[in-house]
Write an enzyme that holds these catalytic residues in place. Sequence first.
Site, PDB file in Angstrom:
ATOM      1  N   GLU A  38     -16.161   7.854  18.031  1.00  0.00           N
ATOM      2  CA  GLU A  38     -16.290   8.129  16.600  1.00  0.00           C
ATOM      3  C   GLU A  38     -16.878   6.926  15.870  1.00  0.00           C
ATOM      4  O   GLU A  38     -17.705   7.059  14.982  1.00  0.00           O
ATOM      5  CB  GLU A  38     -14.908   8.417  15.993  1.00  0.00           C
ATOM      6  CG  GLU A  38     -14.359   9.786  16.302  1.00  0.00           C
ATOM      7  CD  GLU A  38     -12.944   9.922  15.758  1.00  0.00           C
ATOM      8  OE1 GLU A  38     -12.786  10.426  14.642  1.00  0.00           O
ATOM      9  OE2 GLU A  38     -12.011   9.478  16.452  1.00  0.00           O
ATOM     10  N   ASP A  40     -18.813   4.472  17.120  1.00  0.00           N
ATOM     11  CA  ASP A  40     -20.232   4.320  17.430  1.00  0.00           C
ATOM     12  C   ASP A  40     -21.072   5.352  16.676  1.00  0.00           C
ATOM     13  O   ASP A  40     -22.159   5.053  16.188  1.00  0.00           O
ATOM     14  CB  ASP A  40     -20.475   4.477  18.932  1.00  0.00           C
ATOM     15  CG  ASP A  40     -19.886   3.309  19.706  1.00  0.00           C
ATOM     16  OD1 ASP A  40     -19.594   2.278  19.089  1.00  0.00           O
ATOM     17  OD2 ASP A  40     -19.720   3.451  20.933  1.00  0.00           O
ATOM     18  N   LYS A 123     -21.802   3.454  32.657  1.00  0.00           N
ATOM     19  CA  LYS A 123     -21.760   2.274  31.786  1.00  0.00           C
ATOM     20  C   LYS A 123     -20.309   1.804  31.726  1.00  0.00           C
ATOM     21  O   LYS A 123     -19.445   2.487  31.165  1.00  0.00           O
ATOM     22  CB  LYS A 123     -22.258   2.657  30.396  1.00  0.00           C
ATOM     23  CG  LYS A 123     -22.361   1.489  29.447  1.00  0.00           C
ATOM     24  CD  LYS A 123     -23.092   1.919  28.173  1.00  0.00           C
ATOM     25  CE  LYS A 123     -23.336   0.735  27.250  1.00  0.00           C
ATOM     26  NZ  LYS A 123     -22.088   0.193  26.706  1.00  0.00           N
ATOM     27  N   CYS A 441      24.583   1.324  13.341  1.00  0.00           N
ATOM     28  CA  CYS A 441      23.968   2.418  14.107  1.00  0.00           C
ATOM     29  C   CYS A 441      23.558   1.903  15.497  1.00  0.00           C
ATOM     30  O   CYS A 441      22.856   0.905  15.612  1.00  0.00           O
ATOM     31  CB  CYS A 441      22.744   2.898  13.328  1.00  0.00           C
ATOM     32  SG  CYS A 441      21.741   4.088  14.202  1.00  0.00           S
TER      33      CYS A 441
HETATM   34 ZN   LIG Z   1      21.883   5.737  12.631  1.00  0.00          ZN
END
Ligand SMILES: [Zn+2]
Length: 680
Positions: A38, A40, A123, A441
């Site tokens: 994309e 290029d 290439k 957590c």
């Molecule tokens: Zn959490």
Amino acid sequence: MDEKINQLRKHAEELREKILRASDLYYNHDAPEISDFEYDAMFDELKKLEAEYPELDKEDSPTHRVGGVASAKFEKVVHPVKMGSLTDVFNEEDLMAFVKKSTEALISAGYSKDDILYSVEPKIDGLSISVTYTDGKLTMGATRGDGNVGENVTDNIMTISGIPHKLPDPLNLTVRGEAYMPKDVFERLNSIKEENGEKLLANPRNAAAGALRRLDASETAAAHLSVFVFNYQTGNLWTEERQPLTHAETIARIKELGFSTIDIHAIVKTPEEAVEAIREIGEKRFSLPYDIDGAVIKVNTLAQRNTLGENPSTPKWAVAFKYPPEKKETRLLKIETNVGRTGVLTPLAILEPVRLAGTTVSKATLHNIDIIRQKDIRVGDMVVVQKAGEIIPEIVSSVKEKRNGTEQIFNFPETCPSCGEKLFYDNDDEGGAIRCQNPSCPAQLERRIIHFASRDAMNIDGMGPAVVRDLIENGLISKVEDIYSLKKEDILTLPNKGQKSADNLIAAIEKSKARGAARLLYAFGIRHIGYETAEALTQKFGSLDSFIGIDSDKLMTLEDIGEVKAASLISFFGQPETAALISHLKSLGLVTESETNGNGSLADEKLAGLTFVLTGTLPTMTRGEATELIKSHGGKTAGSVSKKTDYVLAGDDAGSKLTKAGELGIKIIYETTFLKMLEE
Ligand SMILES: [Zn+2]
């Protein structure tokens, strides 16, 4: 007409912005967002637009920038023959047009149709190098640089397999090749990095470029680079008086001399045969042990090349055909959410496994909730996936025609998948984020400890993600400070830990106690507080204790601290657990005062009054380490280049900061010079 020009001008400007953004992401953040193809194609479109409508051209357009610039950390080398680049073509029609046009030009120059042949070869997606021999001995190896001037990296090039140090005959010769990192080496290096919790290499080409431009050749050797030599530049291929006639002949001879050479896939005559050959290469490209980004079609007879001649910057006798990234359809089975260190939930697509660009893919990134909404991706959808130069593929789109009505719109869970606490929608991050705010957590704990032990933070060697996970799962760690209560007996209970590695880990933990206040503050992983901010804070306020109960007015006296960072610090230091944590760490022997730096040595003033800006990747140290060195010698660092900057300390892939420094006439130095400044 004016209307049309205005529209085109707007389009050109959009292309420039996209190109600049993409190259910044690629070079400065190692995080490509779009595929090379994309990129290029956009570049090509802009170039054509500027050529056709010169009034749209701009002096600062990215199309006028040279491909690469030789770095001052290496000696500069003028190439005996210019190392040019090729015109890219992006579709079969343009490829056929090239063959047709060249053949017609050669026929009108007097060649017979049967004598006009083209070689077609893959290439390689690597890094162009030139290697020169004098009397059969390798005397110079250089990077391409801007094509005229490259960098002398002879010692590094000597570590590449497939490049003989001595030729069987005493020839004076220069060849050109593409250095690359084989896919298996790339995967191995990345799995080690993953294990150590380091940032992954984006792709083999970036990895090869980094490895080839090390100051220490042993680091290049560790990257196990290979090469395909694909051109004879100048000199003699034989000791006797003899000149090669065709490209195929030079390649055969180069191979005979001991080089690893490109395999010519086919020699073709017609546009149709050329298309067939590039299709064949395209079909096998993902099963090759190295990355290719296209195929090259060249006129085979050297005399015919001279007849065709050159465009201003590319030869007329060759083009590079670029393959589009492979896209596949597969089913999106579910969307999982992962909890990061700062509690942000990231969505991850779980796919029905599909072969894509040579690997089996079963996961894809979805970035954030907004992107899922924008692309209207639903659980159960058939989706189009592609790999765009990075390791984890992305979902391009959903295939809405294939829906049967059972697909589900994805919603984030109401509660954290790890701890079950209620989640919050957070607007201050780009794109919006869903966050778990529970400080205990477990998912966040794991990420936090991984961060705490990482190289730029407390740098605890041997405490990568796998070990952290084992420690948590075995109940040996339930909070950060538990690291410092670990005993050898504890570690021996972990899987795969013997006497020696247990001793090493205990020693590494002990060593980390002296890293200093700045690293410790950074290691806490407070939102928005990066290493440089942590350093500035501890320099100014001394000890970590002084942050407890601090107010935002006081914090904002520091240039680096705005409202967002101040609020984040106040929230962290306002928790009663934080005061307890700091006093606990102090009692365990951790340095929480900033008088000494991370090495435990007293600061000197060699860099007093000097302001540095860092850019790019330094060869032997992280940016955190460099910043620490500058500060510990009395210097300052800043985030952007201004007239107040004294030096720009540049590493590999340095980006726009270097350009800015050039414009303002700021002195640019590299790591070796920087280290010398400290020794003086
Ligand atoms: Zn959490």
